[in-house]
Scaffold this motif. Structure first.
Motif, PDB file in Angstrom:
ATOM      1  N   TYR A  69       0.843  -1.196   0.000  1.00  0.00           N
ATOM      2  CA  TYR A  69       0.000   0.000   0.000  1.00  0.00           C
ATOM      3  C   TYR A  69       0.883   1.252   0.000  1.00  0.00           C
ATOM      4  CZ  TYR A  69      -3.517   3.416   1.227  1.00  0.00           C
ATOM      5  OH  TYR A  69      -4.337   4.527   1.223  1.00  0.00           O
ATOM      6  N   ALA A  70       1.971   1.221   0.750  1.00  0.00           N
ATOM      7  CA  ALA A  70       2.890   2.373   0.770  1.00  0.00           C
ATOM      8  C   ALA A  70       3.430   2.663  -0.628  1.00  0.00           C
ATOM      9  CB  ALA A  70       4.032   2.115   1.748  1.00  0.00           C
ATOM     10  N   ASP A  71       3.740   1.629  -1.407  1.00  0.00           N
ATOM     11  CA  ASP A  71       4.197   1.826  -2.787  1.00  0.00           C
ATOM     12  C   ASP A  71       3.106   2.483  -3.627  1.00  0.00           C
ATOM     13  OD1 ASP A  71       6.687   0.660  -2.284  1.00  0.00           O
ATOM     14  OD2 ASP A  71       6.021  -1.332  -2.949  1.00  0.00           O
ATOM     15  N   LEU A  72       1.869   2.047  -3.434  1.00  0.00           N
ATOM     16  CA  LEU A  72       0.755   2.632  -4.191  1.00  0.00           C
ATOM     17  C   LEU A  72       0.574   4.105  -3.854  1.00  0.00           C
ATOM     18  CD1 LEU A  72      -1.894  -0.235  -3.975  1.00  0.00           C
ATOM     19  CD2 LEU A  72      -0.345   0.296  -5.868  1.00  0.00           C
ATOM     20  N   VAL A  73       0.719   4.454  -2.584  1.00  0.00           N
ATOM     21  CA  VAL A  73       0.603   5.867  -2.183  1.00  0.00           C
ATOM     22  C   VAL A  73       1.701   6.691  -2.859  1.00  0.00           C
ATOM     23  CG1 VAL A  73       0.717   7.476  -0.236  1.00  0.00           C
ATOM     24  CG2 VAL A  73      -0.584   5.349  -0.020  1.00  0.00           C
ATOM     25  N   GLU A  74       2.907   6.160  -2.931  1.00  0.00           N
ATOM     26  CA  GLU A  74       4.001   6.882  -3.596  1.00  0.00           C
ATOM     27  C   GLU A  74       3.710   7.075  -5.082  1.00  0.00           C
ATOM     28  OE1 GLU A  74       6.463   8.494  -2.037  1.00  0.00           O
ATOM     29  OE2 GLU A  74       5.407   7.806  -0.249  1.00  0.00           O
ATOM     30  N   ASP A  81      -1.248  16.880  -8.414  1.00  0.00           N
ATOM     31  CA  ASP A  81      -0.702  18.091  -7.809  1.00  0.00           C
ATOM     32  C   ASP A  81      -1.305  18.170  -6.413  1.00  0.00           C
ATOM     33  OD1 ASP A  81      -0.060  20.574  -6.833  1.00  0.00           O
ATOM     34  OD2 ASP A  81      -0.729  21.672  -8.610  1.00  0.00           O
ATOM     35  N   PRO A  82      -0.563  17.763  -5.396  1.00  0.00           N
ATOM     36  CA  PRO A  82      -1.124  17.706  -4.045  1.00  0.00           C
ATOM     37  C   PRO A  82      -1.342  19.074  -3.407  1.00  0.00           C
ATOM     38  CG  PRO A  82       1.197  17.168  -3.983  1.00  0.00           C
ATOM     39  CD  PRO A  82       0.823  17.305  -5.434  1.00  0.00           C
ATOM     40  N   THR A  83      -1.027  20.152  -4.130  1.00  0.00           N
ATOM     41  CA  THR A  83      -1.238  21.502  -3.610  1.00  0.00           C
ATOM     42  C   THR A  83      -2.520  22.129  -4.155  1.00  0.00           C
ATOM     43  OG1 THR A  83       0.014  22.627  -5.353  1.00  0.00           O
ATOM     44  CG2 THR A  83       1.265  21.816  -3.439  1.00  0.00           C
ATOM     45  N   ASP A  84      -3.267  21.419  -4.972  1.00  0.00           N
ATOM     46  CA  ASP A  84      -4.475  21.941  -5.618  1.00  0.00           C
ATOM     47  C   ASP A  84      -5.697  21.200  -5.079  1.00  0.00           C
ATOM     48  OD1 ASP A  84      -6.478  22.872  -7.256  1.00  0.00           O
ATOM     49  OD2 ASP A  84      -5.422  22.480  -9.131  1.00  0.00           O
ATOM     50  N   ALA A  85      -6.449  21.836  -4.205  1.00  0.00           N
ATOM     51  CA  ALA A  85      -7.589  21.190  -3.551  1.00  0.00           C
ATOM     52  C   ALA A  85      -8.851  21.148  -4.398  1.00  0.00           C
ATOM     53  CB  ALA A  85      -7.903  21.900  -2.229  1.00  0.00           C
ATOM     54  N   PRO A 105      -7.395   1.742   9.732  1.00  0.00           N
ATOM     55  CA  PRO A 105      -6.350   2.502  10.424  1.00  0.00           C
ATOM     56  C   PRO A 105      -4.946   2.287   9.862  1.00  0.00           C
ATOM     57  CG  PRO A 105      -7.292   0.824  11.878  1.00  0.00           C
ATOM     58  CD  PRO A 105      -8.110   0.828  10.636  1.00  0.00           C
ATOM     59  N   GLU A 106      -4.634   1.103   9.363  1.00  0.00           N
ATOM     60  CA  GLU A 106      -3.290   0.868   8.825  1.00  0.00           C
ATOM     61  C   GLU A 106      -3.064   1.691   7.558  1.00  0.00           C
ATOM     62  OE1 GLU A 106       0.574  -0.388   8.636  1.00  0.00           O
ATOM     63  OE2 GLU A 106      -0.826  -0.565  10.287  1.00  0.00           O
ATOM     64  N   GLN A 107      -4.038   1.713   6.652  1.00  0.00           N
ATOM     65  CA  GLN A 107      -3.906   2.551   5.456  1.00  0.00           C
ATOM     66  C   GLN A 107      -3.843   4.024   5.841  1.00  0.00           C
ATOM     67  OE1 GLN A 107      -6.720   1.781   2.299  1.00  0.00           O
ATOM     68  NE2 GLN A 107      -5.820  -0.223   1.840  1.00  0.00           N
ATOM     69  N   ARG A 108      -4.637   4.439   6.815  1.00  0.00           N
ATOM     70  CA  ARG A 108      -4.607   5.848   7.252  1.00  0.00           C
ATOM     71  C   ARG A 108      -3.213   6.211   7.764  1.00  0.00           C
ATOM     72  NH1 ARG A 108      -7.621  10.013   8.163  1.00  0.00           N
ATOM     73  NH2 ARG A 108      -9.601   8.943   7.813  1.00  0.00           N
ATOM     74  N   LYS A 109      -2.640   5.354   8.590  1.00  0.00           N
ATOM     75  CA  LYS A 109      -1.300   5.614   9.141  1.00  0.00           C
ATOM     76  C   LYS A 109      -0.274   5.757   8.022  1.00  0.00           C
ATOM     77  CE  LYS A 109       2.060   3.576  12.349  1.00  0.00           C
ATOM     78  NZ  LYS A 109       3.126   2.877  11.669  1.00  0.00           N
ATOM     79  N   ILE A 110      -0.311   4.853   7.072  1.00  0.00           N
ATOM     80  CA  ILE A 110       0.642   4.895   5.955  1.00  0.00           C
ATOM     81  C   ILE A 110       0.443   6.162   5.128  1.00  0.00           C
ATOM     82  CG2 ILE A 110       1.264   3.778   3.766  1.00  0.00           C
ATOM     83  CD1 ILE A 110       0.611   1.072   5.233  1.00  0.00           C
ATOM     84  N   ALA A 111      -0.819   6.490   4.816  1.00  0.00           N
ATOM     85  CA  ALA A 111      -1.108   7.676   4.006  1.00  0.00           C
ATOM     86  C   ALA A 111      -0.688   8.956   4.722  1.00  0.00           C
ATOM     87  CB  ALA A 111      -2.589   7.713   3.648  1.00  0.00           C
ATOM     88  N   GLU A 112      -1.000   9.062   6.010  1.00  0.00           N
ATOM     89  CA  GLU A 112      -0.644  10.269   6.763  1.00  0.00           C
ATOM     90  C   GLU A 112       0.871  10.418   6.897  1.00  0.00           C
ATOM     91  OE1 GLU A 112      -2.974   9.995  10.363  1.00  0.00           O
ATOM     92  OE2 GLU A 112      -4.759  10.801   9.346  1.00  0.00           O
ATOM     93  N   LYS A 115       2.148  11.553   3.528  1.00  0.00           N
ATOM     94  CA  LYS A 115       1.813  12.962   3.302  1.00  0.00           C
ATOM     95  C   LYS A 115       2.757  13.864   4.090  1.00  0.00           C
ATOM     96  CE  LYS A 115      -1.998  16.267   3.705  1.00  0.00           C
ATOM     97  NZ  LYS A 115      -3.430  16.446   4.026  1.00  0.00           N
ATOM     98  N   ALA A 116       3.014  13.522   5.338  1.00  0.00           N
ATOM     99  CA  ALA A 116       3.929  14.313   6.175  1.00  0.00           C
ATOM    100  C   ALA A 116       5.337  14.315   5.586  1.00  0.00           C
ATOM    101  CB  ALA A 116       3.955  13.769   7.597  1.00  0.00           C
ATOM    102  N   LYS A 117       5.770  13.179   5.098  1.00  0.00           N
ATOM    103  CA  LYS A 117       7.089  13.080   4.469  1.00  0.00           C
ATOM    104  C   LYS A 117       7.156  13.972   3.226  1.00  0.00           C
ATOM    105  CE  LYS A 117      10.116   9.669   2.316  1.00  0.00           C
ATOM    106  NZ  LYS A 117      10.211   8.285   1.847  1.00  0.00           N
ATOM    107  N   LEU A 118       6.088  13.974   2.434  1.00  0.00           N
ATOM    108  CA  LEU A 118       6.050  14.832   1.247  1.00  0.00           C
ATOM    109  C   LEU A 118       6.070  16.300   1.645  1.00  0.00           C
ATOM    110  CD1 LEU A 118       5.889  14.884  -1.850  1.00  0.00           C
ATOM    111  CD2 LEU A 118       3.395  14.863  -1.618  1.00  0.00           C
ATOM    112  N   GLU A 119       5.308  16.657   2.674  1.00  0.00           N
ATOM    113  CA  GLU A 119       5.300  18.047   3.160  1.00  0.00           C
ATOM    114  C   GLU A 119       6.688  18.477   3.618  1.00  0.00           C
ATOM    115  OE1 GLU A 119       2.187  17.670   6.101  1.00  0.00           O
ATOM    116  OE2 GLU A 119       0.776  18.745   4.821  1.00  0.00           O
ATOM    117  N   ASP A 120       7.389  17.591   4.299  1.00  0.00           N
ATOM    118  CA  ASP A 120       8.719  17.902   4.837  1.00  0.00           C
ATOM    119  C   ASP A 120       9.815  17.879   3.774  1.00  0.00           C
ATOM    120  OD1 ASP A 120       7.557  18.120   7.319  1.00  0.00           O
ATOM    121  OD2 ASP A 120       8.204  16.126   7.997  1.00  0.00           O
TER     122      ASP A 120
END
Length: 176
Positions: A69-74, A81-85, A105-112, A115-120
């Motif tokens: 799932y982490a690979d799919l999120v990447e 464009d994650p900056t365009d809502a 919850p496992e998918q949520r944890k991976i996605a969050e 997302k935080a890694k991308l923001e940073d």
């Protein structure tokens, strides 16, 4: 034999979201459809009115022993464009908003965490506004929308040229 899992991603027109996942090992199916709304079994015409609350999305069935799932999120981040809502590229409106719909919850944890890694990362100078929401019922789109890039390669290429390909090249260095 592993248990299959599903992932649901919205990133603009669902036509453009199928191919990047469809070609990966471990992907069993990629279905275009609608999710997140308040009308059961919506049609494309209904979703286009922006009154059903649905977002165009893809539902991916995958083998987690082959692709995580982490690979799919990447892969997902590299398509949007994650900056365009309020849409993606030439596709505008709530039905085209970027969302990661999580199944538990496992998918949520991976996605969050992703997302935080991308923001940073500093890759974007604007905030990452892609929503992470609990999955709601997913309704497959009409047959003519399924695997559109294979059925209508010229039209699919035009959709990609609506800014998505250029964005991917500029931000990620390629168009994959």
């Amino acid at each position: 034999m592993s248990q299959k899992e599903t992932a649901i991603f919205a990133g603009g027109c669902f036509w453009c979201m199928v191919k990047p996942f469809d070609e990966m090992p471990g992907i069993e199916s990629v279905i275009s459809g609608y999710t997140g709304g308040h009308v059961a079994n919506p049609t494309y015409e209904e979703v286009c009115t922006e009154t059903t609350g649905h977002t165009e999305a893809v539902e991916i069935t995958f083998d987690p022993d082959v692709i995580s799932y982490a690979d799919l999120v990447e892969i997902y981040w590299r398509q949007t464009d994650p900056t365009d809502a309020m849409g993606q590229f030439q596709d505008r409106g709530d039905s085209y908003r970027p969302v990661i719909f999580v199944n538990g919850p496992e998918q949520r944890k991976i996605a969050e965490e992703s997302k935080a890694k991308l923001e940073d990362s500093g890759k974007f100078d604007q905030p990452i506004v892609t929503k992470i929401e609990d999955a709601k019922p997913f309704y497959p789109a009409e047959d003519y929308h399924q695997h559109f890039y294979k059925k209508n390669p010229f039209r699919a290429e035009i959709e990609e040229m609506g800014g998505r390909d250029q964005f991917k090249r500029e931000v990620w260095g390629n168009n994959k």
